[in-house]
Scaffold this motif. Sequence first.
Motif, PDB file in Angstrom:
ATOM      1  N   TYR A  60      -0.136   4.698   8.445  1.00 50.41           N
ATOM      2  CA  TYR A  60      -0.934   3.293   8.301  1.00 50.41           C
ATOM      3  C   TYR A  60      -0.888   2.054   7.148  1.00 50.41           C
ATOM      4  N   ASP A  61      -0.070   2.891   6.565  1.00 49.12           N
ATOM      5  CA  ASP A  61       0.033   2.728   4.893  1.00 49.12           C
ATOM      6  C   ASP A  61       1.838   1.812   5.951  1.00 49.12           C
TER       7      ASP A  61
ATOM      8  N   THR B 150       0.911  -1.091  -0.173  1.00 49.98           N
ATOM      9  CA  THR B 150      -0.193  -0.197   0.337  1.00 49.98           C
ATOM     10  C   THR B 150       0.815   1.441   0.238  1.00 49.98           C
TER      11      THR B 150
ATOM     12  N   LEU C 287       0.967  -1.731   7.276  1.00 51.02           N
ATOM     13  CA  LEU C 287       0.351  -2.726   6.547  1.00 51.02           C
ATOM     14  C   LEU C 287       1.642  -3.005   5.670  1.00 51.02           C
TER      15      LEU C 287
ATOM     16  N   VAL D  78     -10.683  -1.789   5.362  1.00 50.31           N
ATOM     17  CA  VAL D  78     -11.947  -2.172   4.170  1.00 50.31           C
ATOM     18  C   VAL D  78     -10.799  -1.738   2.970  1.00 50.31           C
ATOM     19  N   ALA D  79     -12.144  -2.267   2.295  1.00 52.69           N
ATOM     20  CA  ALA D  79     -11.229  -2.915   0.735  1.00 52.69           C
ATOM     21  C   ALA D  79     -10.130  -3.039   0.353  1.00 52.69           C
ATOM     22  N   ARG D  80      -9.434  -3.300  -0.265  1.00 57.35           N
ATOM     23  CA  ARG D  80      -8.093  -3.883  -0.445  1.00 57.35           C
ATOM     24  C   ARG D  80      -6.980  -3.516   0.881  1.00 57.35           C
ATOM     25  N   ASP D  81      -7.166  -2.605   2.000  1.00 58.96           N
ATOM     26  CA  ASP D  81      -6.500  -2.798   2.946  1.00 58.96           C
ATOM     27  C   ASP D  81      -7.263  -4.599   4.019  1.00 58.96           C
ATOM     28  N   LEU D  82      -8.451  -4.301   3.686  1.00 58.63           N
ATOM     29  CA  LEU D  82      -9.023  -5.755   4.572  1.00 58.63           C
ATOM     30  C   LEU D  82      -8.315  -6.897   3.690  1.00 58.63           C
ATOM     31  N   ARG D  83      -8.582  -6.884   1.698  1.00 57.48           N
ATOM     32  CA  ARG D  83      -8.035  -8.099   1.736  1.00 57.48           C
ATOM     33  C   ARG D  83      -6.527  -8.218   2.012  1.00 57.48           C
TER      34      ARG D  83
ATOM     35  N   GLY E 143      -9.567  -0.174  11.729  1.00 61.49           N
ATOM     36  CA  GLY E 143     -10.891  -0.562  10.457  1.00 61.49           C
ATOM     37  C   GLY E 143     -10.311  -0.915   9.199  1.00 61.49           C
TER      38      GLY E 143
END
Lengths: 251, 294
Positions: free
Chosen positions: A13-14, A5, A17, A81-86, A79
């Motif tokens: 946050y990046d 990311t 990840l 979502v989307a690609r981050d969640l994946r 929390g």
Amino acid sequence: MQQPTEGHTVVRYDGELNGLHLLMLEMGSLVLDQVRTSLTALKNEDLVAARQVLIREHKVDDLEIKADDEIVSVIARRGPVARDLRIVMAFSKTITDLERVGDEAARIASIIEEMYETDRSHPSGQLMRDVHLMGALVTHMLEKALGIIDGLNADDAEEIAKGQVELDAEFRSSLRRLTTFVLEDARNVGHAIYITLIIKALERIGDHSRNLAEYVVYLMSGDDIRHQLRQLQPETGPDDTNDFDDRNEAF
Amino acid sequence: METIDESEVSEINDAGVTDPVKVGHTAMVDRDNRTTIGEILVDNPRMSCRDVNVYYGDNHAIHDVSLDIGRNEVIAMIGPSGCGKSTFLRCLNRMNDTIDICKVTGTITLDDEDINSKKIDVVPLRAQVSMVFQKPNPFPKSIYENVAFGPRIHGLANNKTELDEIVVTSLKKAGLWDEVKDRMDQPGTGLSGGQQQRLCIARTIAVGPEVILMDEPCSALDPIATAKIEDLIDELRQQYTICIVTHSMQQAARVSQRTAYFHLGDLIEVGDTNTIFTNPRHKLTEDYITGRFG
């Protein structure tokens, strides 16, 4: 290494990840080394190397716990979502599979200890031939899977699925040959049991490698292809219709 | 290509991928590549919007938005500030009529009837499609009167007993009855923020709406009051259609069945909420909901 990311408004946050990705690669590298070392130990009848694998296994477990902690933390605080969640889901499952690959490497190391620690006769090169062949296949699949995770490029996923098909075929053939060896000479029974356990461990590592590739496909595209790559299995020919397939299911 | 006032803009490339591009204070938006992704149609919709455009004077605020709103569904409208989601919401009960320079074109139907038709009386329309605002705005009257006011002016009750019943039922549906039943004559403004918002929802329910529009209904509330409103939204869905505008991604994910993402006046993507929040198809949607909006 491809960063999973970038560009988040909250830069940290990046960082979290991407840190998870690095941790996963570190774990992958350690696990690959464990598999290679256990296979080398097997080839060289090297008890010292086998024990090294067993000693290092806790490092794999520690990395799994650390990664799980960080994943829980990201979920709780960000929390995703989307690609981050994946990414988080795929990494979480990847870490579980990597830990299991580590377990299989340790299992092979334990068997090496059992096989070569005693004064009993060692298995012949003929008996071990399939093990080395499957070991090379599995190592290649795992390397490929880790390459896919590193580059986050799912283009090679199908190649791994094909490798898995080849590995499964080799596994079935090995079982057939082992049975023949045992029927020819009952003294081979002890070695055949050990070898069966080793090739089963290798077959499992192949399964995990395929899983790793599937998780990257999910991460990149959102497509859940689990149980679809498995359909690449060739149609069963007349020669393959024997009880070994049924016996394989029992493992 | 048209020009929009924005300090930072996005330009869509051939692949439909949006790259942030700074062009001074002018946004260049290729409208040809901004077709809505996802299924705008639903079976047997409560409301249907087709080619809705909204202008504030020379400013073209909403561009050709088409969207169905299903029965007994919660649809969340999300997007960055100024994307037109509240403007679109206000079209659904003609609240934009109150703004002199505002012009709305296109077709919006409620149960197959054009709400912008000259024969439609806007007062009963706003009872059918009622609205809950960002900040609780109870009347400076008693709790009872806050709820009774609407049914009374719309002539929904023939006598005091019927009116009492409407008030009690509405407060129960809004999950407020147990907290206020012993102080119905006290001012509505004396309630807490969350209670005031639920009072406003009770006031909305009291006039028998079909659709409830909510414009950031929890943005002024604490997490507990927000949770109560969200729980209430889920309850109300059994009987009403709810359109909610929210800046909280998590709230949209929690309360809605469908989500519509707006950007610079366009409806970029609409779809099942689970899909939007796990695997959005448009990069603009993904960038926004993951916090990478550039």
